[in-house]
Design a protein around this motif. Structure first.
Motif, PDB file in Angstrom:
ATOM      1  N   SER A  46       0.827  -1.219   0.000  1.00 34.53           N
ATOM      2  CA  SER A  46       0.000   0.000   0.000  1.00 34.53           C
ATOM      3  C   SER A  46       0.857   1.262   0.000  1.00 34.53           C
ATOM      4  O   SER A  46       0.501   2.262  -0.621  1.00 34.53           O
ATOM      5  CB  SER A  46      -0.928   0.016   1.216  1.00 34.53           C
ATOM      6  OG  SER A  46      -1.790  -1.078   1.171  1.00 34.53           O
ATOM      7  N   TYR A  47       1.975   1.196   0.689  1.00 34.04           N
ATOM      8  CA  TYR A  47       2.867   2.362   0.714  1.00 34.04           C
ATOM      9  C   TYR A  47       3.522   2.565  -0.653  1.00 34.04           C
ATOM     10  O   TYR A  47       3.655   3.696  -1.128  1.00 34.04           O
ATOM     11  CB  TYR A  47       3.933   2.167   1.792  1.00 34.04           C
ATOM     12  CG  TYR A  47       4.917   3.314   1.863  1.00 34.04           C
ATOM     13  CD1 TYR A  47       4.552   4.546   2.416  1.00 34.04           C
ATOM     14  CD2 TYR A  47       6.211   3.177   1.352  1.00 34.04           C
ATOM     15  CE1 TYR A  47       5.439   5.602   2.463  1.00 34.04           C
ATOM     16  CE2 TYR A  47       7.110   4.233   1.394  1.00 34.04           C
ATOM     17  CZ  TYR A  47       6.714   5.435   1.949  1.00 34.04           C
ATOM     18  OH  TYR A  47       7.592   6.491   1.981  1.00 34.04           O
ATOM     19  N   TYR A  75       2.367   1.445  -3.601  1.00 37.92           N
ATOM     20  CA  TYR A  75       1.382   1.716  -4.668  1.00 37.92           C
ATOM     21  C   TYR A  75       0.128   2.360  -4.046  1.00 37.92           C
ATOM     22  O   TYR A  75      -0.902   1.687  -3.864  1.00 37.92           O
ATOM     23  CB  TYR A  75       1.007   0.427  -5.401  1.00 37.92           C
ATOM     24  CG  TYR A  75       2.205  -0.300  -5.955  1.00 37.92           C
ATOM     25  CD1 TYR A  75       2.854   0.151  -7.101  1.00 37.92           C
ATOM     26  CD2 TYR A  75       2.721  -1.425  -5.312  1.00 37.92           C
ATOM     27  CE1 TYR A  75       3.970  -0.501  -7.605  1.00 37.92           C
ATOM     28  CE2 TYR A  75       3.839  -2.082  -5.809  1.00 37.92           C
ATOM     29  CZ  TYR A  75       4.458  -1.611  -6.950  1.00 37.92           C
ATOM     30  OH  TYR A  75       5.569  -2.249  -7.451  1.00 37.92           O
ATOM     31  N   PRO A  76       0.190   3.647  -3.698  1.00 33.66           N
ATOM     32  CA  PRO A  76      -0.936   4.279  -2.974  1.00 33.66           C
ATOM     33  C   PRO A  76      -2.230   4.348  -3.784  1.00 33.66           C
ATOM     34  O   PRO A  76      -3.310   4.229  -3.222  1.00 33.66           O
ATOM     35  CB  PRO A  76      -0.404   5.680  -2.652  1.00 33.66           C
ATOM     36  CG  PRO A  76       0.749   5.900  -3.559  1.00 33.66           C
ATOM     37  CD  PRO A  76       1.324   4.567  -3.862  1.00 33.66           C
ATOM     38  N   ARG A  77      -2.132   4.531  -5.100  1.00 34.04           N
ATOM     39  CA  ARG A  77      -3.350   4.619  -5.917  1.00 34.04           C
ATOM     40  C   ARG A  77      -4.108   3.289  -5.872  1.00 34.04           C
ATOM     41  O   ARG A  77      -5.307   3.245  -5.606  1.00 34.04           O
ATOM     42  CB  ARG A  77      -2.995   4.951  -7.372  1.00 34.04           C
ATOM     43  CG  ARG A  77      -2.535   6.378  -7.583  1.00 34.04           C
ATOM     44  CD  ARG A  77      -2.201   6.612  -9.055  1.00 34.04           C
ATOM     45  NE  ARG A  77      -3.276   6.182  -9.930  1.00 34.04           N
ATOM     46  CZ  ARG A  77      -4.394   6.863 -10.122  1.00 34.04           C
ATOM     47  NH1 ARG A  77      -4.567   8.013  -9.498  1.00 34.04           N
ATOM     48  NH2 ARG A  77      -5.328   6.411 -10.923  1.00 34.04           N
ATOM     49  N   ALA A 123      -3.771   1.052  -3.680  1.00 42.57           N
ATOM     50  CA  ALA A 123      -4.191   0.797  -2.295  1.00 42.57           C
ATOM     51  C   ALA A 123      -5.524   1.479  -1.983  1.00 42.57           C
ATOM     52  O   ALA A 123      -6.370   0.917  -1.288  1.00 42.57           O
ATOM     53  CB  ALA A 123      -3.122   1.302  -1.336  1.00 42.57           C
ATOM     54  N   LEU A 124      -5.718   2.691  -2.516  1.00 40.11           N
ATOM     55  CA  LEU A 124      -6.986   3.392  -2.248  1.00 40.11           C
ATOM     56  C   LEU A 124      -8.166   2.684  -2.917  1.00 40.11           C
ATOM     57  O   LEU A 124      -9.250   2.591  -2.349  1.00 40.11           O
ATOM     58  CB  LEU A 124      -6.886   4.841  -2.729  1.00 40.11           C
ATOM     59  CG  LEU A 124      -6.060   5.767  -1.832  1.00 40.11           C
ATOM     60  CD1 LEU A 124      -5.921   7.140  -2.462  1.00 40.11           C
ATOM     61  CD2 LEU A 124      -6.674   5.902  -0.436  1.00 40.11           C
ATOM     62  N   TYR A 161      -5.316   2.081   3.913  1.00 41.50           N
ATOM     63  CA  TYR A 161      -5.494   3.537   3.956  1.00 41.50           C
ATOM     64  C   TYR A 161      -4.266   4.288   4.489  1.00 41.50           C
ATOM     65  O   TYR A 161      -3.772   5.224   3.841  1.00 41.50           O
ATOM     66  CB  TYR A 161      -6.736   3.844   4.810  1.00 41.50           C
ATOM     67  CG  TYR A 161      -6.877   5.278   5.243  1.00 41.50           C
ATOM     68  CD1 TYR A 161      -6.882   6.322   4.319  1.00 41.50           C
ATOM     69  CD2 TYR A 161      -7.008   5.599   6.597  1.00 41.50           C
ATOM     70  CE1 TYR A 161      -7.016   7.647   4.735  1.00 41.50           C
ATOM     71  CE2 TYR A 161      -7.144   6.910   7.016  1.00 41.50           C
ATOM     72  CZ  TYR A 161      -7.141   7.934   6.084  1.00 41.50           C
ATOM     73  OH  TYR A 161      -7.266   9.239   6.482  1.00 41.50           O
ATOM     74  N   ALA A 190      -1.072   4.379   2.311  1.00 38.96           N
ATOM     75  CA  ALA A 190      -1.374   5.172   1.107  1.00 38.96           C
ATOM     76  C   ALA A 190      -1.419   6.658   1.456  1.00 38.96           C
ATOM     77  O   ALA A 190      -0.906   7.505   0.711  1.00 38.96           O
ATOM     78  CB  ALA A 190      -2.714   4.730   0.509  1.00 38.96           C
ATOM     79  N   ALA A 214       2.129   7.925   1.910  1.00 43.72           N
ATOM     80  CA  ALA A 214       2.797   8.078   0.604  1.00 43.72           C
ATOM     81  C   ALA A 214       2.283   9.316  -0.145  1.00 43.72           C
ATOM     82  O   ALA A 214       3.070  10.080  -0.723  1.00 43.72           O
ATOM     83  CB  ALA A 214       2.559   6.827  -0.239  1.00 43.72           C
ATOM     84  N   ILE A 215       0.974   9.542  -0.086  1.00 42.55           N
ATOM     85  CA  ILE A 215       0.401  10.716  -0.774  1.00 42.55           C
ATOM     86  C   ILE A 215       0.845  12.001  -0.082  1.00 42.55           C
ATOM     87  O   ILE A 215       1.169  12.995  -0.733  1.00 42.55           O
ATOM     88  CB  ILE A 215      -1.140  10.603  -0.820  1.00 42.55           C
ATOM     89  CG1 ILE A 215      -1.552   9.470  -1.763  1.00 42.55           C
ATOM     90  CG2 ILE A 215      -1.786  11.914  -1.279  1.00 42.55           C
ATOM     91  CD1 ILE A 215      -3.004   9.101  -1.718  1.00 42.55           C
ATOM     92  N   CYS A 257      -6.903  12.569  -0.477  1.00 44.79           N
ATOM     93  CA  CYS A 257      -6.528  11.324  -1.170  1.00 44.79           C
ATOM     94  C   CYS A 257      -7.387  11.134  -2.416  1.00 44.79           C
ATOM     95  O   CYS A 257      -6.873  10.817  -3.502  1.00 44.79           O
ATOM     96  CB  CYS A 257      -6.710  10.132  -0.237  1.00 44.79           C
ATOM     97  SG  CYS A 257      -5.540  10.092   1.117  1.00 44.79           S
TER      98      CYS A 257
END
Length: 552
Positions: A84-85, A87-89, A91-92, A123, A126, A129-130, A207
């Motif tokens: 998730s960290y 690939y944040p997109r 992951a959301l 969450y 992600a 990262a964002i 996000c």
């Protein structure tokens, strides 16, 4: 013949033009793409290897302490956190998919308390990262700008409560009677968890805003949401059929008060605890969620998203899918036995028709309305007893405890019992914090906020949601594109409705706690998409005009 020739020449020209429009990559660009793909594969392999070693190491340690049942979720969490960290997109999107199925997955894997927090494993990394990406690019994470001041004021008030009330309870616990045993609790932990439940999903606005880059992303998201509604509603209806046909026993063999109490033992393939006692005319289904009332609020919130897609999607297939999911929401509102869903789903539908202006589009509304009425009419005619039972249950509940009186009574009770102007402590009326100390059951949202953070905090919260609602209204009114504007209007009605709804506490738990903040972010992105569409249209018109002017 001449006409035919001219047409064939035109088609050849158009084909040539199409071929010319397809970008052909140079050898250098192709090699760059190949290097990029190889690099991405290497990074993924490296990440999975590190996560595997870390997961196995910590898994063995946790297995030695808490057994294999505790180790498996921990290992999975390490994998999910790492991915998730990175690939944040993705992951959301996984976060949004997980929310309606979280209850079902939790009980299938083993009902570990850690699994209740799994969705945050998507969450939180992600979000980090964002936030880091925003920091690098000098972009704000808290959006829109208008909510920053009320949000920081509310956050300041919450920190006062956490520091002075929760901190005071931690360092100086209230005295107990001579023969009484002091409660084993962690007030500061309750406060932190209560704050996370209260404001933890506010950053979802930012996000969602950065997740949606263009119209394609937006359509993908809106269609994904409608697909989730469709699947969940089909599973919810299947759950009802399995109970009806006796494949699942439910609570029909229970005795005494157990006939009226939802239990996990009565679980029927999906979701968590339920009650199904046909001899007493009692049914409360959880759908795919942990508890029946979460299912009710999923159905209520889904009315807004299904309506928005059903009336605005540019594809006829997805408009029909949206309306089909809306019909299933209605059907589930009846069969699930959730009185609040039975009352609010049709009410929200009518409000949406009026406030979004879709009722003016009679030509579009009549076939849709007739189709929807036909589906629901057939369902009602074939199941008159079920419909009558649900209506009787709704009216008897309303007469026994009118919602307005219940809300006023809860306000009065908590106004008298709150300890100070900054509340009785964060988490003290939050259901999920009960593992950390004694909590009070407050079944309405604003009185719950009043009890936890006092009158000052309540005013701060009202200020925040009012600012959000007004800004959302101005945002959707600024949109020119008809489809975006209608979708924005539906989201604004959702924000308006949830902001001032105080009956029960949907903003404290899934799925509304997630959808409210997330789809506010989607709404605030719509003007950007509107601008992009306008620029695309202008550039296309410019390209079409150029050959004509050159010919002239």
């Amino acid at each position: 013949m001449q006409k035919f020739k001219s047409k064939s020449q035109k088609s050849k020209k158009s084909k040539k033009q199409t071929k010319k429009e397809v970008p052909t990559l140079s050898l250098k660009e192709r090699l760059a793409q190949k290097r990029k793909a190889t690099q991405a594969r290497k990074e993924l392999t490296s990440l999975l290897t590190t996560a595997a070693f870390g997961g196995v190491f910590f898994g063995i340690l946790i297995a030695l302490v808490g057994g294999i049942k505790a180790a498996v979720p921990a290992v999975l969490s390490i994998f999910v956190l790492s991915l998730s960290y990175k690939y944040p997109r993705e992951a959301l999107f996984a976060f949004l998919i997980y929310v309606p199925f979280g209850g079902t997955i939790t009980y299938y894997i083993g009902n570990s308390p850690i699994l209740q927090l799994t969705k945050d494993a998507f969450y939180i990394p992600a979000l980090i990262a964002i936030w880091q990406s925003c920091k690098k690019q000098g972009l704000p994470l808290i959006l829109p700008k208008a909510i920053r001041t009320p949000l920081f004021i509310l956050l300041g008030l919450c920190l006062l409560t956490l520091l002075f009330i929760n901190g005071g309870q931690q360092l100086n616990p209230p005295p107990v009677g001579l023969l009484e045993k002091p409660p084993n609790e962690i007030p500061i932990g309750m406060g932190i968890l209560g704050l996370k439940v209260f404001l933890g999903y506010v950053p979802l606005i930012g996000c969602a805003y950065y997740l949606i880059r263009n119209k394609r992303d937006f359509l993908f998201l809106s269609r994904l949401q409608v697909s989730l509604i469709l699947i969940c509603c089909l599973l919810g209806f299947l759950q009802y059929l399995l109970l009806l046909t006796g494949v699942c026993e439910g609570t029909r063999d229970a005795e005494g008060s157990a006939l009226f109490k939802a239990t996990l033992e009565a679980r029927c393939y999906f979701g968590g605890s339920l009650v199904y006692s046909p001899s007493q005319g009692v049914i409360r289904l959880p759908g795919t969620f942990v508890a029946p009332w979460q299912w009710a609020w999923f159905l209520i919130s889904s009315t807004f998203f299904a309506f928005a897609t059903g009336f605005t999607d540019p594809s006829i297939f997805w408009r029909l899918t949206g309306l089909g999911s809306l019909a299933l929401v209605f059907v589930n509102a009846v069969v699930s036995g959730q009185r609040i869903a039975l009352g609010l789903v049709p009410t929200c539908f009518v409000i949406l028709l009026l406030l979004t202006g879709q009722i003016k589009n009679l030509k579009r509304f009549i076939p849709i309305g007739v189709g929807l009425a036909l589906v629901l009419g057939v369902a009602m005619i074939t199941n008159p007893v079920v419909v009558q039972e649900r209506l009787d249950s709704f009216s008897s509940r309303w007469e026994a405890s009118p919602p307005q009186e219940f809300i006023v009574q809860q306000f009065e009770e908590n106004w008298k019992s709150v300890d100070s102007p900054i509340g009785s402590g964060l988490g003290r009326a939050t259901n999920s914090a009960r593992a950390l100390g004694v909590t009070k059951l407050v079944e309405t949202y604003y009185p719950k906020v009043l009890y936890e953070i006092g009158i000052l905090g309540l005013l701060g919260f009202v200020g925040l949601v009012t600012t959000l609602t007004i800004t959302a209204f101005k945002t959707y009114r600024s949109i020119k594109n008809r489809n975006f504007r209608s979708y924005g209007a539906a989201l604004w009605v959702f924000i308006l409705f949830i902001s001032y709804n105080t009956y029960y506490y949907p903003l404290d738990v899934d799925p509304v706690a997630v959808y409210y903040w997330f789809f506010a972010g989607v709404l605030f992105k719509l003007p950007v998409l509107d601008k992009q569409e306008k620029e695309n249209t202008n550039s296309q018109q410019g390209t079409q005009k150029k050959p004509l002017s050159s010919t002239a």
